[in-house]
Design a protein around this motif. Sequence first.
Motif, PDB file in Angstrom:
ATOM      1  N   SER A 152       9.650  -6.027  -0.344  1.00 26.53           N
ATOM      2  CA  SER A 152       8.878  -5.217  -1.293  1.00 26.53           C
ATOM      3  C   SER A 152       9.789  -4.353  -2.153  1.00 26.53           C
ATOM      4  CB  SER A 152       7.886  -4.329  -0.536  1.00 26.53           C
ATOM      5  OG  SER A 152       6.981  -5.089   0.226  1.00 26.53           O
ATOM      6  N   THR A 193       1.165  -7.028  11.219  1.00 24.83           N
ATOM      7  CA  THR A 193       2.562  -7.435  11.343  1.00 24.83           C
ATOM      8  C   THR A 193       3.185  -6.783  12.570  1.00 24.83           C
ATOM      9  OG1 THR A 193       3.295  -5.604   9.945  1.00 24.83           O
ATOM     10  CG2 THR A 193       2.853  -7.708   8.859  1.00 24.83           C
ATOM     11  N   VAL A 195       8.957  -7.102   5.466  1.00 26.15           N
ATOM     12  CA  VAL A 195       8.031  -6.823   4.365  1.00 26.15           C
ATOM     13  C   VAL A 195       8.560  -5.673   3.504  1.00 26.15           C
ATOM     14  CG1 VAL A 195       5.732  -5.919   3.798  1.00 26.15           C
ATOM     15  CG2 VAL A 195       5.968  -7.730   5.494  1.00 26.15           C
ATOM     16  N   GLU A 252       8.586  -7.901  11.565  1.00 23.16           N
ATOM     17  CA  GLU A 252       7.921  -8.416  10.372  1.00 23.16           C
ATOM     18  C   GLU A 252       7.696  -7.318   9.336  1.00 23.16           C
ATOM     19  OE1 GLU A 252       5.406 -11.951  12.680  1.00 23.16           O
ATOM     20  OE2 GLU A 252       4.476 -10.019  12.210  1.00 23.16           O
ATOM     21  N   SER A 253       7.348  -6.107   9.803  1.00 24.03           N
ATOM     22  CA  SER A 253       7.112  -4.997   8.866  1.00 24.03           C
ATOM     23  C   SER A 253       8.406  -4.591   8.171  1.00 24.03           C
ATOM     24  CB  SER A 253       6.496  -3.795   9.596  1.00 24.03           C
ATOM     25  OG  SER A 253       7.432  -3.169  10.436  1.00 24.03           O
TER      26      SER A 253
END
Length: 441
Positions: free
Chosen positions: A258, A246, A254, A250-251
């Motif tokens: 999460s 990623t 995430v 993007e991280s």
Amino acid sequence: MSYEMIAFMMFSSMMMTMLTGQRVFAAIGVVGVVAAAFLWGNGGFEMAFAASMKLMKWYPLLTLPLFIFMGYMLSESGIAEDLYKMFHVWMGGLPGGLALGTIGLMVIISAMNGLSVAGMAIGATIALPELLRRGYDKTMVSGVIQAGSSLGILVPPSVVLVLYGMIARQPVGQLWLAGVFPGLLLALLFSLYVIIRCKIQPHLGPALPKQERDIPLAEKLKLLRAGILPFMIFFLMMGLFVMGVTSLVESSAVGAISALAAAWVKGRLTWSVFDRTIEQTLGISCMFMWIILAALCFGAVFDGLGAVKAIEHLFLEKWGLGPWEVLILMQISYLIMGTFLDDTAMLVIVAPLYIPLVGSLGFDLIWYGVLYTITCQIAYMTPPFGYNLFLMRAMAPPEITLMDIYKSVFPFVAVMIVGLAIVTAFPEIALWLPQNVYVRG
């Protein structure tokens, strides 16, 4: 009037405006816009607009609200409290064990938030009452919570390093990786101090009574489940990022998704939790956005005046300082400013002047970002007006006085200065990971 005098008047006007109690972004932005209008006429007003366009186009800034959302969701949903219960059982039998558990909790919270304020809030509301009830010395535990919470601006995903990356034009992913080992080093030094101090003076951090430690192994292992969700979130967020799966933005997405899923799995995703998380996320994100916008405008005026070259001329030619002497002088100035400014304000006011000079002296700007952040951590805790001191006083119970809080920080400030010296002497501690791990974006 000379450019140097104009730059000095701008800087002093901004500092005086801040002393009146105005918000940081207002003090910086107003001085920048007014100075631009006087210097360049109607065209000067466009500098604020140009700064806003630059801000809107900086793609990594999307990480800011996402990481803040993730941290507050984990806090509001009670997942941080579950973590502390785990540390309580597993480490409470050691002298100073609950203090060590608090440091461990702070490291994990830092790895899921990126702000010191969140760590301070969690430590003061969850750990502090329990430590006091167990007979821990109020001065020591106050220092533990303040020092531990300061890791939030160094351990990835550090919001401060995101802002530094924007100003220094350095990749945020590399800065995050550079903060990993120095952050763990400071946590280790804090832990060693607590262990040694409680070994010499056991009354400062008494172990849990034997009857409370006699918990069946199966029950202890069950409590370890509290660490599974935070570990999975951290792996999904940072593990995929480090492996290059990623990108930076993007991280962060995430991580936010999460955290939301973790709260739902725990059955704690209520409307009130979601509403408080969104409200706090918007408040903190907007504050940072306004500060960055004001700083870009102010920095553009300073750059146009040639203030960076003036400082370089002052340090290297007039004073005849060497590169390391200039670097040390810069760090001392950060320490002084940190007694009355927060890390973001210091970054946007002084960093645009210092960073080009650091680069011209031949120092690595990734490494310097870590040095700057550690120095901010120290400044945060330095009396008389360190930012963390007053945050702690606002959250602590009445029996912990401001004088107790002042006394509590000195040992940890000394430990952090040792950590700063180690990272300064051995740059590889910060640079090995970013030089050897592939990241995207």
